[in-house]
Write a protein that holds these residues in place. Sequence first.
Motif, PDB file in Angstrom:
ATOM      1  N   PRO A 160       0.837  -1.198   0.000  1.00 16.88           N
ATOM      2  CA  PRO A 160       0.000   0.000   0.000  1.00 16.88           C
ATOM      3  C   PRO A 160       0.878   1.257   0.000  1.00 16.88           C
ATOM      4  O   PRO A 160       1.935   1.292   0.624  1.00 16.88           O
ATOM      5  CB  PRO A 160      -0.789  -0.111   1.306  1.00 16.88           C
ATOM      6  CG  PRO A 160      -0.792  -1.587   1.608  1.00 16.88           C
ATOM      7  CD  PRO A 160       0.530  -2.090   1.112  1.00 16.88           C
ATOM      8  N   ASN A 220      -5.494  10.881  -4.135  1.00 14.18           N
ATOM      9  CA  ASN A 220      -5.721   9.454  -3.919  1.00 14.18           C
ATOM     10  C   ASN A 220      -5.521   9.070  -2.455  1.00 14.18           C
ATOM     11  O   ASN A 220      -6.230   8.207  -1.933  1.00 14.18           O
ATOM     12  CB  ASN A 220      -4.840   8.616  -4.838  1.00 14.18           C
ATOM     13  CG  ASN A 220      -5.301   8.681  -6.276  1.00 14.18           C
ATOM     14  OD1 ASN A 220      -6.276   9.338  -6.610  1.00 14.18           O
ATOM     15  ND2 ASN A 220      -4.586   8.006  -7.150  1.00 14.18           N
ATOM     16  N   TRP A 221      -4.573   9.721  -1.809  1.00 12.71           N
ATOM     17  CA  TRP A 221      -4.370   9.475  -0.384  1.00 12.71           C
ATOM     18  C   TRP A 221      -5.615   9.905   0.394  1.00 12.71           C
ATOM     19  O   TRP A 221      -6.102   9.174   1.266  1.00 12.71           O
ATOM     20  CB  TRP A 221      -3.125  10.206   0.117  1.00 12.71           C
ATOM     21  CG  TRP A 221      -2.882  10.025   1.577  1.00 12.71           C
ATOM     22  CD1 TRP A 221      -2.284   8.959   2.188  1.00 12.71           C
ATOM     23  CD2 TRP A 221      -3.246  10.936   2.611  1.00 12.71           C
ATOM     24  NE1 TRP A 221      -2.254   9.153   3.547  1.00 12.71           N
ATOM     25  CE2 TRP A 221      -2.837  10.365   3.831  1.00 12.71           C
ATOM     26  CE3 TRP A 221      -3.867  12.181   2.628  1.00 12.71           C
ATOM     27  CZ2 TRP A 221      -3.048  11.000   5.055  1.00 12.71           C
ATOM     28  CZ3 TRP A 221      -4.075  12.806   3.842  1.00 12.71           C
ATOM     29  CH2 TRP A 221      -3.661  12.216   5.046  1.00 12.71           C
ATOM     30  N   SER A 225      -8.370   7.466  -0.124  1.00 12.23           N
ATOM     31  CA  SER A 225      -8.076   6.250   0.646  1.00 12.23           C
ATOM     32  C   SER A 225      -8.390   6.440   2.124  1.00 12.23           C
ATOM     33  O   SER A 225      -8.922   5.542   2.776  1.00 12.23           O
ATOM     34  CB  SER A 225      -6.620   5.838   0.462  1.00 12.23           C
ATOM     35  OG  SER A 225      -6.379   5.480  -0.873  1.00 12.23           O
ATOM     36  N   HIS A 258      -6.910   1.596   7.703  1.00 12.74           N
ATOM     37  CA  HIS A 258      -6.497   1.685   6.302  1.00 12.74           C
ATOM     38  C   HIS A 258      -7.515   0.983   5.424  1.00 12.74           C
ATOM     39  O   HIS A 258      -8.196   0.055   5.868  1.00 12.74           O
ATOM     40  CB  HIS A 258      -5.138   1.006   6.090  1.00 12.74           C
ATOM     41  CG  HIS A 258      -4.025   1.672   6.805  1.00 12.74           C
ATOM     42  ND1 HIS A 258      -3.364   2.753   6.295  1.00 12.74           N
ATOM     43  CD2 HIS A 258      -3.469   1.413   8.018  1.00 12.74           C
ATOM     44  CE1 HIS A 258      -2.441   3.143   7.157  1.00 12.74           C
ATOM     45  NE2 HIS A 258      -2.489   2.345   8.215  1.00 12.74           N
ATOM     46  N   HIS A 309      -6.663  -0.880   2.352  1.00 18.10           N
ATOM     47  CA  HIS A 309      -5.487  -1.283   1.591  1.00 18.10           C
ATOM     48  C   HIS A 309      -5.746  -1.432   0.095  1.00 18.10           C
ATOM     49  O   HIS A 309      -4.849  -1.151  -0.703  1.00 18.10           O
ATOM     50  CB  HIS A 309      -4.892  -2.567   2.176  1.00 18.10           C
ATOM     51  CG  HIS A 309      -4.278  -2.330   3.526  1.00 18.10           C
ATOM     52  ND1 HIS A 309      -4.763  -2.913   4.661  1.00 18.10           N
ATOM     53  CD2 HIS A 309      -3.241  -1.555   3.909  1.00 18.10           C
ATOM     54  CE1 HIS A 309      -4.039  -2.522   5.699  1.00 18.10           C
ATOM     55  NE2 HIS A 309      -3.115  -1.697   5.273  1.00 18.10           N
ATOM     56  N   PHE A 367      -7.597   0.463  -1.762  1.00 17.31           N
ATOM     57  CA  PHE A 367      -7.454   1.812  -2.307  1.00 17.31           C
ATOM     58  C   PHE A 367      -5.993   2.270  -2.258  1.00 17.31           C
ATOM     59  O   PHE A 367      -5.533   2.964  -3.159  1.00 17.31           O
ATOM     60  CB  PHE A 367      -8.324   2.801  -1.535  1.00 17.31           C
ATOM     61  CG  PHE A 367      -9.785   2.758  -1.876  1.00 17.31           C
ATOM     62  CD1 PHE A 367     -10.346   1.719  -2.619  1.00 17.31           C
ATOM     63  CD2 PHE A 367     -10.624   3.762  -1.442  1.00 17.31           C
ATOM     64  CE1 PHE A 367     -11.700   1.692  -2.918  1.00 17.31           C
ATOM     65  CE2 PHE A 367     -11.974   3.754  -1.745  1.00 17.31           C
ATOM     66  CZ  PHE A 367     -12.516   2.722  -2.480  1.00 17.31           C
ATOM     67  N   GLU A 368      -5.268   1.898  -1.207  1.00 18.32           N
ATOM     68  CA  GLU A 368      -3.874   2.315  -1.077  1.00 18.32           C
ATOM     69  C   GLU A 368      -2.960   1.617  -2.082  1.00 18.32           C
ATOM     70  O   GLU A 368      -1.884   2.115  -2.381  1.00 18.32           O
ATOM     71  CB  GLU A 368      -3.381   2.079   0.351  1.00 18.32           C
ATOM     72  CG  GLU A 368      -4.050   2.995   1.358  1.00 18.32           C
ATOM     73  CD  GLU A 368      -3.699   2.669   2.795  1.00 18.32           C
ATOM     74  OE1 GLU A 368      -3.028   1.636   3.051  1.00 18.32           O
ATOM     75  OE2 GLU A 368      -4.104   3.442   3.677  1.00 18.32           O
ATOM     76  N   GLY A 374      -4.498   2.991  -5.714  1.00 14.91           N
ATOM     77  CA  GLY A 374      -4.217   4.420  -5.790  1.00 14.91           C
ATOM     78  C   GLY A 374      -2.833   4.744  -6.299  1.00 14.91           C
ATOM     79  O   GLY A 374      -2.559   5.884  -6.708  1.00 14.91           O
ATOM     80  N   ASP A 395      -7.738  -5.376   5.887  1.00 14.26           N
ATOM     81  CA  ASP A 395      -7.930  -4.093   6.560  1.00 14.26           C
ATOM     82  C   ASP A 395      -8.216  -4.246   8.048  1.00 14.26           C
ATOM     83  O   ASP A 395      -7.974  -3.321   8.826  1.00 14.26           O
ATOM     84  CB  ASP A 395      -9.082  -3.327   5.900  1.00 14.26           C
ATOM     85  CG  ASP A 395      -8.772  -2.913   4.479  1.00 14.26           C
ATOM     86  OD1 ASP A 395      -7.579  -2.770   4.142  1.00 14.26           O
ATOM     87  OD2 ASP A 395      -9.724  -2.737   3.707  1.00 14.26           O
TER      88      ASP A 395
END
Length: 178
Positions: free
Chosen positions: A7, A17-18, A21, A32, A34, A36-37, A40, A175
Amino acid sequence: MGQRIPPGDRRELGLLNWGISRLGARSIRAPHMHLFEVLGRHKLLFLSFLPYSGVLLNWGKLPKRDKELVILRVGHLRGSEYELQQHRRLARSRGVDEALQDKIFAGPTAEGLTDRQRALLTAVDEFVLNRDLSDDTFTTLSTHLSREQVIEFCALAGHYDAIAGILATLRVPMDFAD
């Protein structure tokens, strides 16, 4: 097995994006999100992934309860612990209790399913495992869903099948600790 693409953090994801997320993690009450991380890290792909995923998950023509039935069955068939962890929680908030979840995992022949649920589960099994629906299954599904809903069903099952593949291939971490 370890993560293939870990991630990303704020610097690696970029501010937008952060931020997305972080909002995603907050929405599921996790430290988190993850998926998306990881996604992203590919900034343009992630930004195009979000609206499509959002429509499939939260809007569209299928009832949310049906959406969760489909997603849980896909996650079960693909052995996607990440999808199951996320969607077991979400499904409960959308009227899919533990007893129904157990029936979803048992499959379309489970006792106590409605005809609609049985049709959806049969269709998920065929779609994911055969990449097609038999004429009988399509006809049965079409007695419960409109044409738009059948199209959405295919998009939803295919999307979550693809996500299961991404999660497994990139070895995205869970997650939640459970």
